[in-house]
Design a protein around this motif. Sequence first.
Motif, PDB file in Angstrom:
ATOM      1  N   TRP A  61       0.838  -1.210   0.000  1.00  0.00           N
ATOM      2  CA  TRP A  61       0.000   0.000   0.000  1.00  0.00           C
ATOM      3  C   TRP A  61       0.870   1.256   0.000  1.00  0.00           C
ATOM      4  O   TRP A  61       0.597   2.205  -0.750  1.00  0.00           O
ATOM      5  CB  TRP A  61      -0.927  -0.015   1.214  1.00  0.00           C
ATOM      6  CG  TRP A  61      -1.947   1.083   1.184  1.00  0.00           C
ATOM      7  CD1 TRP A  61      -3.170   1.053   0.597  1.00  0.00           C
ATOM      8  CD2 TRP A  61      -1.807   2.391   1.752  1.00  0.00           C
ATOM      9  NE1 TRP A  61      -3.811   2.255   0.768  1.00  0.00           N
ATOM     10  CE2 TRP A  61      -3.002   3.099   1.467  1.00  0.00           C
ATOM     11  CE3 TRP A  61      -0.807   3.030   2.462  1.00  0.00           C
ATOM     12  CZ2 TRP A  61      -3.201   4.413   1.876  1.00  0.00           C
ATOM     13  CZ3 TRP A  61      -1.009   4.341   2.859  1.00  0.00           C
ATOM     14  CH2 TRP A  61      -2.192   5.011   2.571  1.00  0.00           C
ATOM     15  N   HIS A  62       1.904   1.274   0.818  1.00  0.00           N
ATOM     16  CA  HIS A  62       2.756   2.456   0.881  1.00  0.00           C
ATOM     17  C   HIS A  62       3.549   2.650  -0.409  1.00  0.00           C
ATOM     18  O   HIS A  62       3.728   3.793  -0.875  1.00  0.00           O
ATOM     19  CB  HIS A  62       3.704   2.369   2.083  1.00  0.00           C
ATOM     20  CG  HIS A  62       3.062   2.797   3.365  1.00  0.00           C
ATOM     21  ND1 HIS A  62       2.826   4.122   3.681  1.00  0.00           N
ATOM     22  CD2 HIS A  62       2.584   2.081   4.412  1.00  0.00           C
ATOM     23  CE1 HIS A  62       2.243   4.204   4.858  1.00  0.00           C
ATOM     24  NE2 HIS A  62       2.085   2.977   5.322  1.00  0.00           N
ATOM     25  N   ILE A  63       4.038   1.573  -1.005  1.00  0.00           N
ATOM     26  CA  ILE A  63       4.745   1.703  -2.275  1.00  0.00           C
ATOM     27  C   ILE A  63       3.792   2.191  -3.360  1.00  0.00           C
ATOM     28  O   ILE A  63       4.131   3.071  -4.153  1.00  0.00           O
ATOM     29  CB  ILE A  63       5.402   0.371  -2.661  1.00  0.00           C
ATOM     30  CG1 ILE A  63       6.585   0.084  -1.725  1.00  0.00           C
ATOM     31  CG2 ILE A  63       5.865   0.394  -4.112  1.00  0.00           C
ATOM     32  CD1 ILE A  63       7.277  -1.232  -2.002  1.00  0.00           C
ATOM     33  N   SER A  64       2.584   1.641  -3.389  1.00  0.00           N
ATOM     34  CA  SER A  64       1.591   2.090  -4.364  1.00  0.00           C
ATOM     35  C   SER A  64       1.286   3.568  -4.193  1.00  0.00           C
ATOM     36  O   SER A  64       1.202   4.329  -5.173  1.00  0.00           O
ATOM     37  CB  SER A  64       0.312   1.265  -4.217  1.00  0.00           C
ATOM     38  OG  SER A  64      -0.707   1.734  -5.074  1.00  0.00           O
ATOM     39  N   THR A  65       1.122   4.002  -2.955  1.00  0.00           N
ATOM     40  CA  THR A  65       0.843   5.421  -2.689  1.00  0.00           C
ATOM     41  C   THR A  65       1.985   6.298  -3.174  1.00  0.00           C
ATOM     42  O   THR A  65       1.764   7.337  -3.818  1.00  0.00           O
ATOM     43  CB  THR A  65       0.616   5.640  -1.188  1.00  0.00           C
ATOM     44  OG1 THR A  65      -0.502   4.853  -0.756  1.00  0.00           O
ATOM     45  CG2 THR A  65       0.345   7.105  -0.888  1.00  0.00           C
ATOM     46  N   ALA A  66       3.222   5.902  -2.900  1.00  0.00           N
ATOM     47  CA  ALA A  66       4.380   6.692  -3.326  1.00  0.00           C
ATOM     48  C   ALA A  66       4.470   6.751  -4.845  1.00  0.00           C
ATOM     49  O   ALA A  66       4.772   7.807  -5.422  1.00  0.00           O
ATOM     50  CB  ALA A  66       5.655   6.097  -2.731  1.00  0.00           C
ATOM     51  N   LEU A  67       4.207   5.638  -5.518  1.00  0.00           N
ATOM     52  CA  LEU A  67       4.280   5.611  -6.979  1.00  0.00           C
ATOM     53  C   LEU A  67       3.187   6.467  -7.602  1.00  0.00           C
ATOM     54  O   LEU A  67       3.421   7.178  -8.590  1.00  0.00           O
ATOM     55  CB  LEU A  67       4.161   4.172  -7.472  1.00  0.00           C
ATOM     56  CG  LEU A  67       5.342   3.246  -7.147  1.00  0.00           C
ATOM     57  CD1 LEU A  67       5.017   1.815  -7.553  1.00  0.00           C
ATOM     58  CD2 LEU A  67       6.619   3.716  -7.835  1.00  0.00           C
ATOM     59  N   ARG A  68       2.009   6.423  -7.043  1.00  0.00           N
ATOM     60  CA  ARG A  68       0.918   7.223  -7.611  1.00  0.00           C
ATOM     61  C   ARG A  68       1.166   8.716  -7.396  1.00  0.00           C
ATOM     62  O   ARG A  68       0.843   9.526  -8.270  1.00  0.00           O
ATOM     63  CB  ARG A  68      -0.418   6.810  -6.988  1.00  0.00           C
ATOM     64  CG  ARG A  68      -0.822   5.401  -7.374  1.00  0.00           C
ATOM     65  CD  ARG A  68      -2.225   5.060  -6.939  1.00  0.00           C
ATOM     66  NE  ARG A  68      -2.518   3.646  -7.133  1.00  0.00           N
ATOM     67  CZ  ARG A  68      -3.726   3.118  -7.059  1.00  0.00           C
ATOM     68  NH1 ARG A  68      -4.764   3.890  -6.789  1.00  0.00           N
ATOM     69  NH2 ARG A  68      -3.910   1.821  -7.247  1.00  0.00           N
ATOM     70  N   ARG A  69       1.749   9.068  -6.268  1.00  0.00           N
ATOM     71  CA  ARG A  69       2.111  10.470  -6.069  1.00  0.00           C
ATOM     72  C   ARG A  69       3.122  10.916  -7.116  1.00  0.00           C
ATOM     73  O   ARG A  69       3.043  12.019  -7.661  1.00  0.00           O
ATOM     74  CB  ARG A  69       2.690  10.664  -4.675  1.00  0.00           C
ATOM     75  CG  ARG A  69       1.653  10.645  -3.569  1.00  0.00           C
ATOM     76  CD  ARG A  69       2.320  10.715  -2.211  1.00  0.00           C
ATOM     77  NE  ARG A  69       1.350  10.719  -1.125  1.00  0.00           N
ATOM     78  CZ  ARG A  69       1.649  10.518   0.142  1.00  0.00           C
ATOM     79  NH1 ARG A  69       2.912  10.289   0.498  1.00  0.00           N
ATOM     80  NH2 ARG A  69       0.706  10.544   1.060  1.00  0.00           N
ATOM     81  N   ALA A  70       4.095  10.046  -7.395  1.00  0.00           N
ATOM     82  CA  ALA A  70       5.095  10.379  -8.399  1.00  0.00           C
ATOM     83  C   ALA A  70       4.459  10.522  -9.778  1.00  0.00           C
ATOM     84  O   ALA A  70       4.828  11.400 -10.556  1.00  0.00           O
ATOM     85  CB  ALA A  70       6.183   9.305  -8.424  1.00  0.00           C
TER      86      ALA A  70
END
Length: 346
Positions: free
Chosen positions: A193-202
């Motif tokens: 979830w945290h990796i997905s959130t970081a990637l979507r922000r990018a």
Amino acid sequence: MYDTAHGMTTGAVARRLGVSPTTVRSWDRRYGIGPAVRAGGRHRRWSPADVSMLEEMCRLTAAGVPPAEAARAALEVRSGAPAGGDVSVGGPPAPVAVEPAAYLKEPSPAPARRAAAGSGLPLGEVWQECRGLARASVRLDSPAMESLLGTVLEEYGLVTAWEEIMSPTLHAVGRKWESSDDRYVEVEHLLSWHISTALRRAAVTGPAAASPAPPVVLACVPSEQHTLPLEALAAGLAERGIPTRMFGAAVPAEALDAAVRRSGPAAVVLWSQARSTANHALARHVAGTTFGVRGARTAPLVLLAGPGWLGRPPGPGTARPEGLRAALGIISRLYEESAGSEAAGG
């Protein structure tokens, strides 16, 4: 509220830090990161200075500093921290001087051993930031994970952050889960979830939102649920100003066909994690789909991404990139060639 007479219990400290009581006791036993005073000589009671020390321990290990080295630095916090007061208020402890190399150098190879419950994740030789992310994920330390992911994306860029830090940590969590009787599922979910959130922000901050160029369609084949590699690709394309349409997990064949025909993409990326989900007939169908005006119809380049496609050579109109960097290179060249052709014809 802190009890100034007796101090905080280990359970209360663990809840404050977002770690397990077992982790706190383990730090005490292995590295001497324990309370300066024990009630009755046995029970741990943590003073404000003790808690500041543990906070620094969490910060350093989340940054990738080896626990033994982080413990030595954290002990310095207690030696200089105030002796009393309420630890529930106030700012963070003052930073401790730690050699920069402790954050950046690659660790020595770890001896091979079987993963066992409580032994940490099987990482091998990886970047320090990868070890820090792994430790934070096992502790279920969401603030540390979010901070570290943001830092590595900013400092190293998306491709390096994905290949050297995010992806190895995800693989290690998966191996740990497979070897520990279905334990650590919560770790995998929180990390994903945290990796997905970081990637979507990018991806959102990229310059591609208003691009008039045809998009890249990103989709998992039917029955495929793994989307993180596609999310990493979407963020990388956004960095390069290339627009995308992300359709996510387990896209039905009919829906994928409609998405391709309606969006007229320059490329379609189909992700398959396992051979059981790879659908070669669907890939051939997408590669043969044409759109545009009569006499100038075009077809998308289909990228067969993921290990599920291995075992067969790519067919006409398809390519099989080996990783994120290769996929970005193929798609970027496709758009550069298209822009060059338009400039020559204009």
